[in-house]
Every structure is written in C-alpha cells, then in structure tokens.
Design a protein around this motif. Structure first.
Motif, mmCIF file in Angstrom:
data_model
loop_
_atom_site.group_PDB
_atom_site.id
_atom_site.type_symbol
_atom_site.label_atom_id
_atom_site.label_comp_id
_atom_site.label_asym_id
_atom_site.label_seq_id
_atom_site.Cartn_x
_atom_site.Cartn_y
_atom_site.Cartn_z
ATOM 1 N N THR A 191 -42.107 1.254 20.882
ATOM 2 C CA THR A 191 -41.135 2.347 20.793
ATOM 3 C C THR A 191 -41.610 3.467 21.709
ATOM 4 O O THR A 191 -42.614 4.126 21.443
ATOM 5 N N ILE A 192 -40.881 3.661 22.802
ATOM 6 C CA ILE A 192 -41.291 4.636 23.814
ATOM 7 C C ILE A 192 -40.110 5.506 24.227
ATOM 8 O O ILE A 192 -38.942 5.117 24.062
ATOM 9 N N LEU A 193 -40.424 6.680 24.751
ATOM 10 C CA LEU A 193 -39.430 7.483 25.462
ATOM 11 C C LEU A 193 -39.628 7.189 26.938
ATOM 12 O O LEU A 193 -40.615 7.622 27.541
ATOM 13 N N ASN A 198 -37.487 0.004 35.917
ATOM 14 C CA ASN A 198 -37.857 -0.846 37.055
ATOM 15 C C ASN A 198 -38.596 -0.062 38.142
ATOM 16 O O ASN A 198 -38.299 -0.165 39.337
ATOM 17 N N ASP A 199 -39.559 0.752 37.690
ATOM 18 C CA ASP A 199 -40.457 1.516 38.567
ATOM 19 C C ASP A 199 -39.765 2.603 39.372
ATOM 20 O O ASP A 199 -40.321 3.103 40.350
ATOM 21 N N GLU A 200 -38.563 2.986 38.962
ATOM 22 C CA GLU A 200 -37.849 4.090 39.589
ATOM 23 C C GLU A 200 -37.440 5.089 38.516
ATOM 24 O O GLU A 200 -37.270 4.720 37.350
ATOM 25 N N PRO A 201 -37.294 6.378 38.883
ATOM 26 C CA PRO A 201 -36.833 7.344 37.888
ATOM 27 C C PRO A 201 -35.542 6.872 37.216
ATOM 28 O O PRO A 201 -34.655 6.318 37.865
ATOM 29 N N LEU A 202 -35.471 7.076 35.943
ATOM 30 C CA LEU A 202 -34.322 6.624 35.158
ATOM 31 C C LEU A 202 -33.020 7.191 35.722
ATOM 32 O O LEU A 202 -32.886 8.408 35.868
ATOM 33 N N PRO A 203 -32.047 6.356 36.072
ATOM 34 C CA PRO A 203 -30.770 6.859 36.589
ATOM 35 C C PRO A 203 -29.973 7.574 35.498
ATOM 36 O O PRO A 203 -30.126 7.289 34.308
ATOM 37 N N VAL A 204 -29.103 8.471 35.913
ATOM 38 C CA VAL A 204 -28.270 9.201 34.961
ATOM 39 C C VAL A 204 -27.441 8.267 34.077
ATOM 40 O O VAL A 204 -27.417 8.437 32.850
ATOM 41 N N PRO A 205 -26.758 7.252 34.614
ATOM 42 C CA PRO A 205 -25.964 6.391 33.727
ATOM 43 C C PRO A 205 -26.792 5.651 32.686
ATOM 44 O O PRO A 205 -26.263 5.217 31.653
ATOM 45 N N ASN A 206 -28.085 5.501 32.938
ATOM 46 C CA ASN A 206 -28.955 4.793 31.999
ATOM 47 C C ASN A 206 -29.739 5.731 31.078
ATOM 48 O O ASN A 206 -30.599 5.278 30.324
ATOM 49 N N GLY A 207 -29.420 7.044 31.146
ATOM 50 C CA GLY A 207 -29.986 7.938 30.153
ATOM 51 C C GLY A 207 -30.951 8.987 30.631
ATOM 52 O O GLY A 207 -31.691 9.549 29.825
ATOM 53 N N ARG A 216 -37.271 -3.841 19.117
ATOM 54 C CA ARG A 216 -36.933 -4.823 18.092
ATOM 55 C C ARG A 216 -35.567 -4.549 17.467
ATOM 56 O O ARG A 216 -35.218 -5.162 16.462
ATOM 57 N N GLN A 217 -34.787 -3.653 18.077
ATOM 58 C CA GLN A 217 -33.455 -3.367 17.550
ATOM 59 C C GLN A 217 -32.411 -3.471 18.658
ATOM 60 O O GLN A 217 -32.724 -3.452 19.851
ATOM 61 N N LEU A 218 -31.137 -3.599 18.241
ATOM 62 C CA LEU A 218 -30.039 -3.784 19.186
ATOM 63 C C LEU A 218 -29.788 -2.524 20.008
ATOM 64 O O LEU A 218 -30.226 -1.426 19.670
ATOM 65 N N GLY A 219 -29.020 -2.701 21.083
ATOM 66 C CA GLY A 219 -28.897 -1.692 22.121
ATOM 67 C C GLY A 219 -28.361 -0.347 21.707
ATOM 68 O O GLY A 219 -28.735 0.672 22.287
ATOM 69 N N TYR A 220 -27.454 -0.288 20.713
ATOM 70 C CA TYR A 220 -26.889 1.009 20.371
ATOM 71 C C TYR A 220 -27.911 1.936 19.720
ATOM 72 O O TYR A 220 -27.692 3.146 19.622
ATOM 73 N N LYS A 221 -29.056 1.383 19.305
ATOM 74 C CA LYS A 221 -30.119 2.214 18.736
ATOM 75 C C LYS A 221 -30.982 2.870 19.824
ATOM 76 O O LYS A 221 -31.765 3.760 19.522
ATOM 77 N N HIS A 222 -30.822 2.442 21.088
ATOM 78 C CA HIS A 222 -31.667 2.931 22.186
ATOM 79 C C HIS A 222 -31.037 4.188 22.788
ATOM 80 O O HIS A 222 -30.445 4.154 23.864
ATOM 81 N N ALA A 223 -31.172 5.285 22.092
ATOM 82 C CA ALA A 223 -30.484 6.522 22.451
ATOM 83 C C ALA A 223 -30.835 7.000 23.860
ATOM 84 O O ALA A 223 -31.989 6.953 24.280
ATOM 85 N N LYS A 224 -29.803 7.482 24.579
ATOM 86 C CA LYS A 224 -29.983 8.021 25.928
ATOM 87 C C LYS A 224 -29.992 9.553 25.880
ATOM 88 O O LYS A 224 -29.589 10.162 24.904
ATOM 89 N N TYR A 225 -30.468 10.152 26.968
ATOM 90 C CA TYR A 225 -30.434 11.613 27.149
ATOM 91 C C TYR A 225 -31.121 12.344 25.989
ATOM 92 O O TYR A 225 -30.637 13.364 25.501
ATOM 93 N N VAL A 226 -32.282 11.845 25.567
ATOM 94 C CA VAL A 226 -32.961 12.422 24.400
ATOM 95 C C VAL A 226 -33.509 13.812 24.726
ATOM 96 O O VAL A 226 -34.207 14.005 25.722
ATOM 97 N N GLN A 227 -33.194 14.788 23.861
ATOM 98 C CA GLN A 227 -33.680 16.149 24.083
ATOM 99 C C GLN A 227 -34.367 16.751 22.861
ATOM 100 O O GLN A 227 -34.940 17.838 22.950
ATOM 101 N N ARG A 228 -34.339 16.051 21.737
ATOM 102 C CA ARG A 228 -34.997 16.584 20.541
ATOM 103 C C ARG A 228 -35.379 15.438 19.617
ATOM 104 O O ARG A 228 -34.618 14.490 19.438
ATOM 105 N N ILE A 229 -36.580 15.534 19.034
ATOM 106 C CA ILE A 229 -37.050 14.602 18.017
ATOM 107 C C ILE A 229 -37.307 15.414 16.754
ATOM 108 O O ILE A 229 -38.054 16.394 16.780
ATOM 109 N N GLU A 230 -36.676 14.999 15.662
ATOM 110 C CA GLU A 230 -36.774 15.744 14.407
ATOM 111 C C GLU A 230 -37.285 14.830 13.294
ATOM 112 O O GLU A 230 -36.756 13.739 13.081
#
Length: 258
Positions: A191-193, A198-207, A216-230
């Motif tokens: 579980t990482i941020l 693919n060794d390039e800065p994350l593109p905008v469409p990918n978050g 270990r979880q399906l794709g909708y759990k992989h939140a994009k544009y993360v700005q806060r952890i609570e």
C-alpha cells in the motif's frame, strides 16, 4: 488452501458483477427490491462474510503477485475523472505541483503537512502489479511511491484510530472522491502513495501527483489525486458513511479484496 482462496476471489468478482447488473435491473422496474430494507441487509451480510473469510484465510501480509518489467502492459489506461475540475487543481498542473501538499490528520499524535518534494524524498517502494478494474479490464504497470505505513508511523496513530480515509481533489456530481481502509490494508507493504508510473511522473489522467495503490483490492479503491489522509475511529460520519465514493453512491462493496 490456495484453490479455496482463488475460488472465493472469483466468487466475489461474480458477486460484484451481479450487484452492478442489479443496478440495471432496478432501472428496468425492480426498484422495490433495491429499496427493500431486508434485501439490503442480505447484501450487507454477504459483504461482511466476504471480508471475514478473506481475513481468516489469507496471510495478513501476503503480497499481491508482482511481475517482470517485460510483462508490463503497453499502456495503462486512465479511468473515471481525467482532470479534476476547478481553478485550484489547474494551477497545480500549471506549476507542475510545486505547491501541492499532503495533509495527515485526524486521530494522529503528530499531524503532518508534507510538500510534494519532501514526499518524493522519503523512503520509496517500487512494484510491478496488475490493476483489476470492476468494469472488467486489467493492466500491469510499475508504481513507485512512499509506503503509507511510513507516513502513518511518522504521524503516530492514537489508540482509538480504526480506519484510514484518503481524501481526493476530484469530485463526481459534486461529491468529493474518497476511499477508506482498515489498518491492516493501510499498513500492508504494497500500500503506497505513488508518484511515478512506469518510471515517469504520474500523468494527470492517472491521478497526479499522488495516487493510492492498494494492490490486494479492486481498482475503484485506488484513489487518485490524494491530498489528505485522515485517521478515524468510525466511517459513519464520513460523507455518506459507507467508506467510499462508489460505496456511498452506487452500493459498491467497501471491502474489494481480489
């Protein structure tokens, strides 16, 4: 044992498909069933049972399969929001996220406000994994980012913390996107941020600039544009109270273990 786990995994994917299909049926005239309190209780019981079975059968720190570099997909498609609306995010894109910060708060001992350049300097992990979307497509890609465990250890959880909520910069129909996990998944080594794809800065469409990977979880759990952890004791008071954007609005399962 592995055959049993595989069977359960396939079964839960079939159940997700059934739930989605059920949504279509509701639009065709089965609203009474979808609005039936006892029927919803049965579905919730099935989700709770799936969660309990996975937790009891799996090694709690078992890793999702990782792949060789040559097994990566030619492209990693984007899904959902491709560019968060609003001037604030647009300004971050224009400045290449120079002023982007990550907030870590809630039930923590040492709240954090971390600039993106500092996050990128923290200990990092790279992993080549398969992303499985609830819509039926998959792709293999390499992700690099800071383990969420490191961030949580740095902030220090209070004893009453039970769940970790990831708040995002994007919204659908005016509702902020968010996802949440129990401490077991939040502290899992994969579980990482991620800030690299693919060794390039994350593109905008990918978050960009930070995307959650919880392998270990399906794709909708992989939140994009993360700005806060609570860190929270309960999910009941967070937005719709079911633990995630799609869980609140479309009845998706909160635990999407694959």
């Amino acid at each position: 044992m592995s055959n049993i786990i595989t069977s359960i995994s396939l079964t839960r994917r079939a159940l997700v498909g059934t739930v989605l299909a059920g949504g279509s049926l509701a639009l065709s005239g089965c609203d009474a069933l979808g609005n039936n309190e006892h029927f919803r209780e049965i579905l919730k019981f099935g989700e709770d049972a799936n969660y309990a079975i996975h937790r009891s059968l799996q090694d709690r720190m078992a890793l999702a399969k990782e792949f060789r570099p040559d097994q990566r997909s030619p492209i990693f498609r984007s899904n959902g929001v491709h560019m968060p609306a609003g001037d604030a995010y647009a300004r971050h894109v224009a400045s290449e996220f120079r002023d982007w910060t990550l907030i870590i708060d809630g039930l923590v001992i040492h709240p954090q406000i971390l600039p993106l350049n500092q996050i990128r300097s923290l200990p990092a992990r790279s992993q080549i994994t398969r992303h499985d979307c609830v819509e039926g497509w998959s792709a293999i890609a390499k992700w690099t980012g800071v383990p969420v465990k490191f961030l949580l250890d740095r902030a220090g959880l209070k004893p009453e913390a039970r769940y970790i909520v990831f708040h995002c910069a994007d919204a659908n129909d005016g509702s902020p996107y968010y996802e949440s996990f129990d401490l077991l998944d939040a502290y899992h080594p994969q579980t990482i941020l991620a800030w690299n794809l693919n060794d390039e800065p994350l593109p905008v469409p990918n978050g960009a600039p930070l995307r959650l990977r919880v392998e270990r979880q399906l794709g909708y759990k992989h939140a994009k544009y993360v700005q806060r952890i609570e860190a929270v004791a309960s999910l009941k008071t967070i937005y719709g109270g079911k633990g995630g954007f799609w869980e609140d609005g479309a009845g998706y399962e909160w635990y999407a273990g694959a």
